[in-house]
Design a protein around this motif. Structure first.
Motif, PDB file in Angstrom:
ATOM      1  N   GLN A   3      12.774 -51.723  28.107  1.00 51.97           N
ATOM      2  CA  GLN A   3      12.124 -51.342  27.148  1.00 51.97           C
ATOM      3  C   GLN A   3      11.693 -49.915  27.485  1.00 51.97           C
ATOM      4  OE1 GLN A   3       9.541 -53.930  25.623  1.00 51.97           O
ATOM      5  NE2 GLN A   3      10.848 -55.096  24.755  1.00 51.97           N
ATOM      6  N   SER A   4      11.346 -48.726  26.452  1.00 49.45           N
ATOM      7  CA  SER A   4      10.744 -47.714  26.630  1.00 49.45           C
ATOM      8  C   SER A   4       9.958 -47.256  25.519  1.00 49.45           C
ATOM      9  CB  SER A   4      11.996 -46.471  26.914  1.00 49.45           C
ATOM     10  OG  SER A   4      11.409 -45.304  27.034  1.00 49.45           O
ATOM     11  N   ASN A   5       8.556 -47.352  25.950  1.00 45.02           N
ATOM     12  CA  ASN A   5       7.573 -47.272  24.726  1.00 45.02           C
ATOM     13  C   ASN A   5       6.715 -46.232  24.976  1.00 45.02           C
ATOM     14  OD1 ASN A   5       8.898 -49.881  23.987  1.00 45.02           O
ATOM     15  ND2 ASN A   5       7.483 -50.951  25.392  1.00 45.02           N
ATOM     16  N   ASN A   6       6.239 -45.765  23.933  1.00 45.20           N
ATOM     17  CA  ASN A   6       4.985 -44.764  23.694  1.00 45.20           C
ATOM     18  C   ASN A   6       4.359 -45.160  22.527  1.00 45.20           C
ATOM     19  OD1 ASN A   6       6.019 -43.105  21.489  1.00 45.20           O
ATOM     20  ND2 ASN A   6       6.767 -41.711  22.963  1.00 45.20           N
ATOM     21  N   THR A   7       3.240 -44.480  21.985  1.00 49.00           N
ATOM     22  CA  THR A   7       2.457 -44.802  20.924  1.00 49.00           C
ATOM     23  C   THR A   7       3.545 -45.081  19.673  1.00 49.00           C
ATOM     24  OG1 THR A   7       0.526 -43.605  21.826  1.00 49.00           O
ATOM     25  CG2 THR A   7       0.423 -44.291  19.408  1.00 49.00           C
ATOM     26  N   ASN A   8       4.214 -44.072  19.544  1.00 45.79           N
ATOM     27  CA  ASN A   8       5.127 -43.939  18.215  1.00 45.79           C
ATOM     28  C   ASN A   8       6.566 -44.194  18.300  1.00 45.79           C
ATOM     29  OD1 ASN A   8       2.923 -43.159  16.532  1.00 45.79           O
ATOM     30  ND2 ASN A   8       2.950 -41.145  17.513  1.00 45.79           N
ATOM     31  N   ILE A   9       7.060 -44.597  19.414  1.00 42.70           N
ATOM     32  CA  ILE A   9       8.421 -44.994  19.625  1.00 42.70           C
ATOM     33  C   ILE A   9       8.649 -46.290  20.485  1.00 42.70           C
ATOM     34  CG2 ILE A   9      10.611 -43.921  20.383  1.00 42.70           C
ATOM     35  CD1 ILE A   9       9.800 -41.069  19.937  1.00 42.70           C
TER      36      ILE A   9
END
Length: 237
Positions: A3-9
């Motif tokens: 998984q690759s996450n940030n606040t909006n993606i």
């Protein structure tokens, strides 16, 4: 899965099928610049077939249908990452593949949050040299053993307790090795119990009847009985 996450993606992908994934991988331009687009298909939107290392993928952008889709084309209310349509379909396909059901392998999924809504895309494995049942039955009949295979595959999906809420003959493919595939698991889900399984089969039969009337497909009640008998035999083993 990675998984690759940030606040909006939020991105989920299978590192055995694609080594790295970014927002760009879910755009037509990325693959066009790489000269890696190998085809396309039109449905509710355009599905782009793209060349990855060792396999081809199908890139699909989630779009609404019907009257509501004319007003809000590709935005969905955001209720949490796990409830986004792309990540749910990715997870369900992975589960079914692990259970031995012939479905496209999920490669990568993205959900992009925009205030109270989100947009989504999914890349799955392209099933090569395959046609849906409608296309096949417009030109020829199918042997009994193919209907038996269809019944077996649906039974395997139901044994995994997955409800395909849009099981129709556009979503069943046969490849040139006579292997049966089930596709399009958007809005489908795991479900306990058995009562809903007959509804799946009724929907499928209605699809045969509809296309027989609309396109004069080469299909009969005998074909349905062969499919149903195979389904029942597989379900009790």
């Amino acid at each position: 899965m990675k998984q690759s996450n940030n606040t909006n993606i939020h991105i989920t992908y299978d590192p055995t099928l694609i080594t790295e994934v970014s927002l760009a991988h879910f755009t037509h331009k990325y693959w066009e610049d790489k000269r890696a687009i190998v085809g396309s298909a039109k449905g509710r939107g355009v599905t782009w077939f793209v060349q990855l290392d060792g396999l081809q993928g199908a890139l699909r952008h989630y779009q609404r249908g019907g009257l509501f889709g004319r007003l809000i084309k590709d935005h969905y209310f955001f209720w949490g990452w796990s409830k986004t349509r792309s990540l749910q379909e990715f997870s369900l396909l992975h589960f079914l593949f692990q259970k031995g059901v012939n479905v496209p392998r999920p490669i990568a999924a993205i959900a992009i949050k925009k205030r109270l809504s989100y947009q989504a895309d999914l890349i799955t494995e392209k099933i090569n040299n395959a046609q849906d049942l409608v296309s096949i039955l417009e030109g020829t009949t199918l042997d009994a053993h193919i209907y038996k295979k269809i019944g077996e595959e649906i039974a395997k999906m139901h044994q995994a307790q997955v409800n395909h809420s849009d099981l129709n003959i556009h979503n069943i493919l046969i490849d040139n090795n006579q292997k049966v595939w089930i596709i399009d698991f958007d809005k489908c889900h795991k479900q306990q119990g058995d009562a809903w399984k007959s509804d799946n089969l009724k929907r499928l039969k209605r699809s045969f009847l509809k296309e027989q009337k609309k396109r004069n497909i080469l299909w009969s009640e005998i074909d349905w009985r062969q499919l149903k008998e195979s389904y029942l035999c597989t379900s009790i083993t």
